[in-house]
Scaffold this active site. Structure first.
Site, PDB file in Angstrom:
ATOM      1  CG  HIS A 193      -0.125   0.024   2.416  1.00 53.13           C
ATOM      2  ND1 HIS A 193      -0.001   1.240   3.366  1.00 53.13           N
ATOM      3  CD2 HIS A 193       0.166  -0.969   3.362  1.00 53.13           C
ATOM      4  CE1 HIS A 193       0.416   1.145   4.504  1.00 53.13           C
ATOM      5  NE2 HIS A 193       0.727  -0.280   4.330  1.00 53.13           N
TER       6      HIS A 193
ATOM      7  CG  ASP B 145      -2.919   4.077   2.548  1.00 50.51           C
ATOM      8  OD1 ASP B 145      -2.583   3.177   2.187  1.00 50.51           O
ATOM      9  OD2 ASP B 145      -3.861   4.078   3.285  1.00 50.51           O
TER      10      ASP B 145
ATOM     11  CG  ASP C 241       3.050   0.677   7.517  1.00 51.70           C
ATOM     12  OD1 ASP C 241       2.639   0.013   6.672  1.00 51.70           O
ATOM     13  OD2 ASP C 241       2.373   0.887   8.750  1.00 51.70           O
TER      14      ASP C 241
ATOM     15  CD  GLU D 257      -2.834  -1.197   5.564  1.00 51.11           C
ATOM     16  OE1 GLU D 257      -2.780  -2.330   6.321  1.00 51.11           O
ATOM     17  OE2 GLU D 257      -2.370  -0.170   5.862  1.00 51.11           O
ATOM     18  CD  GLU D 258      -1.501   2.525   7.623  1.00 50.28           C
ATOM     19  OE1 GLU D 258      -2.146   2.120   8.587  1.00 50.28           O
ATOM     20  OE2 GLU D 258      -0.285   2.394   7.488  1.00 50.28           O
TER      21      GLU D 258
END
Length: 353
Positions: free
Chosen positions: A148, A150, A180, A218-219
């Site tokens: 991801h 984001d 991340d 995703e976040e």
């Protein structure tokens, strides 16, 4: 900065995972050569940032010697610096255009590899899923990669550097998304690039297909990801392996392949009682207290040691799977359950040095 925001330049977390998985597939029959290359590059020394192990394994399978080029590492770090500068915070609607910049940035990188690229956006106002595909040869296996682009907001007060300006500090790259998940995403892309270059040096095409699924929510709940996958199954329906690099290592030096994680189930429980308040002295022996019923129900979900007590819940879980993981950690110099607990809870009872 937080642990989700730093990465060390010489670790390349996804490079180790990508090398181990892709190289074994591309090696075909001469797996011993690939395994030897992996043993030398992953198990005994820190994994190179741009996937040199993968290139070495592919070269071993092709019967050629592929010398890794340091410029790949430089390109990766430069790309990560540019990627971190994109403030792709999915939870902040004011940064929606920045998230689109992040999606387009990845699209250009995948197109440079020669991949077909598509942006899937089933919901208006939500960030697109970047789909990519390298190769459609049905005779070759397909490896799918998920990541991801984001990131979480960077509002923690203990940032010592600008979170959206990647900075090298004591051997670590600091910035929001370096681990991340922007760093691992780029490391996989550059590992694939190096693998493809290595096969070209041998005058051959890489004997595998690669599919990419890179989401931008995703976040923020992943709204739209399931629909994007369902509507574009042809991009990765033939995948024999899905590689995800969105986890952690158990130490600083030894690469870690995460092969399973606990899931999460969300449920809403409603326990009802009488419509009016009852007298505790007169009525308590006749009616059950809803709060007590709820506590009893929740307490029945787990047994000693946190083991789930719901009948049939673990029927599909492979027996002794965790035992194998613990065996692999018995002789680790970097990990212990006690040190892990102390790192999480801090210097509380039982964690004082």
């Amino acid at each position: 900065s937080s642990s989700s925001s730093t990465s060390t330049p010489n670790r390349g977390s996804i490079a180790a995972a990508a090398a181990a998985s892709l190289a074994n597939i591309t090696a075909g029959s001469p797996k011993a050569a690939a395994a030897a290359a992996l043993e030398g590059g992953v198990a005994r020394t820190p994994s190179p940032l741009a996937g040199e192990v993968m290139a070495a394994a592919a070269a071993a399978a092709a019967g050629v010697q592929c010398l890794a080029c340091g410029s790949q590492d430089q390109q990766l770090v430069r790309a990560l610096r540019e990627f971190v500068a994109i403030r792709s915070v999915s939870a902040n609607k004011a940064l929606h255009d920045e998230c689109l910049r992040g999606a387009k940035y990845l699209s250009r990188l995948l197109e440079a590899l020669g991949a077909e690229v598509k942006l899937a956006q089933p919901y208006e106002g939500k960030n697109p899923v970047v789909l990519g595909r390298l190769g459609h040869n049905p005779a070759y296996p397909t490896v799918a990669f998920y990541g991801h682009y984001d990131v979480q907001p960077a509002e923690e007060p203990d940032w010592k550097t600008n979170p959206f300006e990647m900075t090298a500090v004591d051997g670590y790259l600091c910035g929001r998304g370096t681990s991340d998940n922007k760093g691992p995403v780029l490391a996989f892309i550059y590992a694939v690039k190096e693998m493809l270059d290595c096969w070209r040096m041998a005058g051959l095409a890489a004997p595998l297909n690669v599919a990419f699924m890179l989401e931008g929510e995703e976040e923020n709940g992943s709204l739209g990801f399931q629909e994007s996958v369902a509507a574009n199954l042809g991009w990765f329906s033939d995948a024999v392996l899905v590689v995800i690099s969105n986890t952690v290592w158990v130490g600083e030096n030894r690469p870690c392949l995460t092969y399973g994680m606990r899931g999460m189930v969300t449920a809403s429980l409603v326990v009802s009682g009488p419509e009016r308040d009852l007298h505790s002295g007169n009525d308590s022996g006749v009616f059950s207290e809803p709060m007590a019923d709820l506590v009893q129900l929740l307490g029945s979900l787990h047994g000693p040691g946190g083991k789930i007590s719901v009948p049939g819940f673990s029927n599909d879980v492979r027996p002794q799977l965790m035992d194998l993981a613990w065996q692999g950690l018995q002789h680790s110099e970097e990990f212990s359950v006690q040190s892990y607990r102390c790192a999480v809870v801090g210097h509380q009872a039982g964690c004082l040095q």
